[in-house]
Design a protein around this motif. Structure first.
Motif, PDB file in Angstrom:
ATOM      1  N   ALA A  58     -72.498   9.479 -25.822  1.00 12.00           N
ATOM      2  CA  ALA A  58     -71.448   9.732 -26.820  1.00 12.00           C
ATOM      3  C   ALA A  58     -70.063   9.491 -26.232  1.00 12.00           C
ATOM      4  O   ALA A  58     -69.171   8.958 -26.906  1.00 12.00           O
ATOM      5  N   VAL A  59     -69.871   9.890 -24.960  1.00 11.97           N
ATOM      6  CA  VAL A  59     -68.573   9.659 -24.301  1.00 11.97           C
ATOM      7  C   VAL A  59     -68.326   8.154 -24.189  1.00 11.97           C
ATOM      8  O   VAL A  59     -67.258   7.650 -24.557  1.00 11.97           O
ATOM      9  N   LEU A  60     -69.326   7.443 -23.686  1.00 15.13           N
ATOM     10  CA  LEU A  60     -69.129   6.010 -23.418  1.00 15.13           C
ATOM     11  C   LEU A  60     -68.972   5.213 -24.711  1.00 15.13           C
ATOM     12  O   LEU A  60     -68.252   4.207 -24.746  1.00 15.13           O
ATOM     13  N   ALA A  61     -69.611   5.690 -25.781  1.00 23.96           N
ATOM     14  CA  ALA A  61     -69.506   4.991 -27.076  1.00 23.96           C
ATOM     15  C   ALA A  61     -68.281   5.456 -27.860  1.00 23.96           C
ATOM     16  O   ALA A  61     -68.065   4.998 -28.988  1.00 23.96           O
ATOM     17  N   ARG A  62     -67.461   6.374 -27.232  1.00 25.24           N
ATOM     18  CA  ARG A  62     -66.263   6.903 -27.916  1.00 25.24           C
ATOM     19  C   ARG A  62     -66.609   7.445 -29.308  1.00 25.24           C
ATOM     20  O   ARG A  62     -65.945   7.129 -30.307  1.00 25.24           O
ATOM     21  N   GLN A  63     -67.669   8.264 -29.372  1.00 28.13           N
ATOM     22  CA  GLN A  63     -68.051   8.869 -30.640  1.00 28.13           C
ATOM     23  C   GLN A  63     -66.975   9.870 -31.073  1.00 28.13           C
ATOM     24  O   GLN A  63     -66.260  10.411 -30.235  1.00 28.13           O
ATOM     25  N   SER A 114     -59.119  15.030 -24.793  1.00 27.46           N
ATOM     26  CA  SER A 114     -58.229  15.863 -23.972  1.00 27.46           C
ATOM     27  C   SER A 114     -57.303  15.010 -23.100  1.00 27.46           C
ATOM     28  O   SER A 114     -56.345  15.507 -22.542  1.00 27.46           O
ATOM     29  N   PHE A 115     -57.612  13.718 -22.983  1.00 29.86           N
ATOM     30  CA  PHE A 115     -56.690  12.794 -22.305  1.00 29.86           C
ATOM     31  C   PHE A 115     -56.894  11.407 -22.904  1.00 29.86           C
ATOM     32  O   PHE A 115     -57.931  11.127 -23.528  1.00 29.86           O
ATOM     33  N   ALA A 116     -55.898  10.555 -22.727  1.00 31.42           N
ATOM     34  CA  ALA A 116     -56.007   9.153 -23.179  1.00 31.42           C
ATOM     35  C   ALA A 116     -55.094   8.318 -22.301  1.00 31.42           C
ATOM     36  O   ALA A 116     -54.073   8.809 -21.821  1.00 31.42           O
ATOM     37  N   PRO A 117     -55.453   7.089 -22.060  1.00 29.06           N
ATOM     38  CA  PRO A 117     -54.582   6.239 -21.251  1.00 29.06           C
ATOM     39  C   PRO A 117     -53.301   5.874 -22.003  1.00 29.06           C
ATOM     40  O   PRO A 117     -53.368   5.529 -23.183  1.00 29.06           O
ATOM     41  N   VAL A 118     -52.185   5.999 -21.326  1.00 30.79           N
ATOM     42  CA  VAL A 118     -50.904   5.527 -21.865  1.00 30.79           C
ATOM     43  C   VAL A 118     -50.345   4.572 -20.824  1.00 30.79           C
ATOM     44  O   VAL A 118     -50.116   4.981 -19.674  1.00 30.79           O
ATOM     45  N   ASN A 119     -50.178   3.326 -21.187  1.00 34.46           N
ATOM     46  CA  ASN A 119     -49.775   2.279 -20.227  1.00 34.46           C
ATOM     47  C   ASN A 119     -50.682   2.295 -18.997  1.00 34.46           C
ATOM     48  O   ASN A 119     -50.213   2.197 -17.858  1.00 34.46           O
ATOM     49  N   GLY A 120     -51.956   2.495 -19.227  1.00 32.50           N
ATOM     50  CA  GLY A 120     -52.937   2.433 -18.141  1.00 32.50           C
ATOM     51  C   GLY A 120     -53.055   3.711 -17.332  1.00 32.50           C
ATOM     52  O   GLY A 120     -53.883   3.785 -16.419  1.00 32.50           O
ATOM     53  N   HIS A 151     -61.087  20.204  -0.476  1.00 34.74           N
ATOM     54  CA  HIS A 151     -61.126  19.217  -1.567  1.00 34.74           C
ATOM     55  C   HIS A 151     -61.079  19.916  -2.916  1.00 34.74           C
ATOM     56  O   HIS A 151     -61.385  19.307  -3.932  1.00 34.74           O
ATOM     57  N   LEU A 152     -60.740  21.198  -2.906  1.00 35.34           N
ATOM     58  CA  LEU A 152     -60.693  21.968  -4.163  1.00 35.34           C
ATOM     59  C   LEU A 152     -59.287  21.938  -4.763  1.00 35.34           C
ATOM     60  O   LEU A 152     -59.114  21.609  -5.934  1.00 35.34           O
ATOM     61  N   THR A 153     -58.282  22.251  -3.931  1.00 38.00           N
ATOM     62  CA  THR A 153     -56.921  22.432  -4.459  1.00 38.00           C
ATOM     63  C   THR A 153     -56.388  21.152  -5.118  1.00 38.00           C
ATOM     64  O   THR A 153     -55.964  21.177  -6.282  1.00 38.00           O
ATOM     65  N   GLY A 154     -56.440  20.039  -4.375  1.00 41.38           N
ATOM     66  CA  GLY A 154     -55.904  18.788  -4.906  1.00 41.38           C
ATOM     67  C   GLY A 154     -56.715  18.302  -6.098  1.00 41.38           C
ATOM     68  O   GLY A 154     -56.163  17.821  -7.095  1.00 41.38           O
ATOM     69  N   TYR A 155     -58.029  18.480  -5.987  1.00 42.17           N
ATOM     70  CA  TYR A 155     -58.918  18.017  -7.060  1.00 42.17           C
ATOM     71  C   TYR A 155     -58.645  18.777  -8.362  1.00 42.17           C
ATOM     72  O   TYR A 155     -58.454  18.180  -9.421  1.00 42.17           O
ATOM     73  N   LEU A 156     -58.619  20.109  -8.269  1.00 45.03           N
ATOM     74  CA  LEU A 156     -58.413  20.909  -9.487  1.00 45.03           C
ATOM     75  C   LEU A 156     -57.011  20.662 -10.062  1.00 45.03           C
ATOM     76  O   LEU A 156     -56.822  20.637 -11.285  1.00 45.03           O
ATOM     77  N   THR A 157     -56.030  20.467  -9.180  1.00 40.76           N
ATOM     78  CA  THR A 157     -54.670  20.138  -9.636  1.00 40.76           C
ATOM     79  C   THR A 157     -54.685  18.835 -10.442  1.00 40.76           C
ATOM     80  O   THR A 157     -54.089  18.736 -11.523  1.00 40.76           O
ATOM     81  N   ASP A 158     -55.390  17.813  -9.923  1.00 39.32           N
ATOM     82  CA  ASP A 158     -55.461  16.519 -10.622  1.00 39.32           C
ATOM     83  C   ASP A 158     -56.212  16.643 -11.943  1.00 39.32           C
ATOM     84  O   ASP A 158     -55.834  16.033 -12.947  1.00 39.32           O
ATOM     85  N   VAL A 159     -57.298  17.431 -11.930  1.00 40.41           N
ATOM     86  CA  VAL A 159     -58.103  17.623 -13.141  1.00 40.41           C
ATOM     87  C   VAL A 159     -57.258  18.259 -14.247  1.00 40.41           C
ATOM     88  O   VAL A 159     -57.246  17.795 -15.396  1.00 40.41           O
ATOM     89  N   LEU A 160     -56.543  19.337 -13.905  1.00 39.43           N
ATOM     90  CA  LEU A 160     -55.738  20.032 -14.920  1.00 39.43           C
ATOM     91  C   LEU A 160     -54.587  19.143 -15.391  1.00 39.43           C
ATOM     92  O   LEU A 160     -54.263  19.106 -16.582  1.00 39.43           O
ATOM     93  N   SER A 161     -54.001  18.405 -14.452  1.00 37.78           N
ATOM     94  CA  SER A 161     -52.912  17.491 -14.801  1.00 37.78           C
ATOM     95  C   SER A 161     -53.399  16.421 -15.775  1.00 37.78           C
ATOM     96  O   SER A 161     -52.672  16.015 -16.699  1.00 37.78           O
ATOM     97  N   THR A 162     -54.644  15.984 -15.620  1.00 39.32           N
ATOM     98  CA  THR A 162     -55.201  14.939 -16.500  1.00 39.32           C
ATOM     99  C   THR A 162     -55.208  15.385 -17.958  1.00 39.32           C
ATOM    100  O   THR A 162     -55.010  14.567 -18.863  1.00 39.32           O
ATOM    101  N   ILE A 163     -55.430  16.687 -18.207  1.00 39.78           N
ATOM    102  CA  ILE A 163     -55.454  17.143 -19.609  1.00 39.78           C
ATOM    103  C   ILE A 163     -54.079  17.661 -20.057  1.00 39.78           C
ATOM    104  O   ILE A 163     -53.927  18.134 -21.177  1.00 39.78           O
ATOM    105  N   GLY A 164     -53.092  17.623 -19.164  1.00 42.11           N
ATOM    106  CA  GLY A 164     -51.729  17.973 -19.559  1.00 42.11           C
ATOM    107  C   GLY A 164     -51.221  19.293 -19.012  1.00 42.11           C
ATOM    108  O   GLY A 164     -50.181  19.784 -19.439  1.00 42.11           O
ATOM    109  N   ILE A 165     -51.970  19.886 -18.062  1.00 41.19           N
ATOM    110  CA  ILE A 165     -51.580  21.206 -17.549  1.00 41.19           C
ATOM    111  C   ILE A 165     -51.058  21.059 -16.112  1.00 41.19           C
ATOM    112  O   ILE A 165     -51.796  20.660 -15.210  1.00 41.19           O
ATOM    113  N   SER A 166     -49.773  21.374 -15.942  1.00 46.26           N
ATOM    114  CA  SER A 166     -49.188  21.268 -14.600  1.00 46.26           C
ATOM    115  C   SER A 166     -48.592  22.591 -14.117  1.00 46.26           C
ATOM    116  O   SER A 166     -48.177  22.700 -12.966  1.00 46.26           O
TER     117      SER A 166
END
Ligand SMILES: Cc1cc2nc3c(=O)[nH]c(=O)nc-3n(C[C@H](O)[C@H](O)[C@H](O)COP(=O)(O)O)c2cc1C
Length: 215
Positions: A58-63, A114-120, A151-166
């Motif tokens: 479903a994710v890959l087919a953009r359902q 929860s996220f979408a590419p904007v200018n890549g 590998h937790l701090t940077g990873y979780l920071t990037d994950v939350l940033s991806t959905i708009g939470i900084s």
């Protein structure tokens, strides 16, 4: 009604030491604003699952979001959307987040939802809101004593940033394998939380109000 989303990622759920500090943060926020509801998401119930192929398809087919394979993903994303504040109590498991939290991440970070590419560049579609991450670990994770990678701090920071939470702060309860050090870490963690204007409860009403107004 604005809520506090309490994400519990330890196999011990609400009994974990990280959850104890996160519960105190939630109590502080509710003392400042009694209208805040507490929504608890104990990920130990997800811990025995894996991402099913129907979800991957479903994710890959953009359902669309209404697709049945997205039911759990939608529930988890809406919990984030409805939260004025989020606490994440997570142990470090082999240098990073435990599998249950990784599963939550794979269900919450969804292309075009929860996220979408904007200018890549992957750009968050959920609004920013304050997040407190309480990291528990058997050994030291920060400072000169840390004898292991983090590998937790940077990873979780990037994950939350991806959905708009900084607006994210981390408190580390480290060295918990040693009972003496554990007591010191818990006391230091409680002090660190009281230094945080949001999760000490001093800005609770204002932040919840801002969330209610801005979404
Ligand atoms: C599978 C597993 C992996 C772990 N990996 C680490 C690790 O990489 N580094 C570390 O310091 N502690 C590690 N630990 C110890 C946990 O982080 C520690 O027991 C936990 O954080 C205790 O906190 P809690 O009471 O909040 O659950 C691991 C524990 C388990 C069960």
């Amino acid at each position: 009604m604005a809520s506090i989303l309490s994400i519990l990622a330890s196999p011990y759920g609400a009994a974990s030491r990280g959850a104890t500090l996160a519960a105190q943060a939630a109590a502080n926020l509710q003392a400042a604003d009694p209208s805040l509801a507490l929504v608890e998401r104990d990920l130990s119930t997800l811990a025995r699952s894996v991402i099913p192929s129907s979800y991957a398809d479903a994710v890959l087919a953009r359902q669309p979001s209404e697709h049945a394979a997205f039911d759990l993903s939608e529930t988890l994303i809406r919990e984030v959307e409805d939260a004025a504040f989020i606490t994440i109590a997570t142990p470090m498991h082999n240098y990073t987040v435990p599998a249950s939290l990784k599963l939550w991440i794979d269900l919450v970070l969804r292309h075009s939802r929860s996220f979408a590419p904007v200018n890549g560049v992957k750009t968050g579609l959920l609004g920013d809101r304050p997040v407190l991450v309480v990291v528990t670990s058997g050994g030291a994770v920060t400072g000169k004593e840390a004898g292991q990678p983090d590998h937790l701090t940077g990873y979780l920071t990037d994950v939350l940033s991806t959905i708009g939470i900084s607006d994210v702060r981390f408190i580390y309860l480290e060295g918990l394998v040693n009972p003496v050090q554990a007591g010191i870490a818990m006391a230091a963690g409680a002090r660190a939380m009281l230094q945080d204007p949001v999760f000490a409860g001093r800005q609770g009403g204002e932040s919840a109000m801002a969330h209610a107004v801005n979404g």
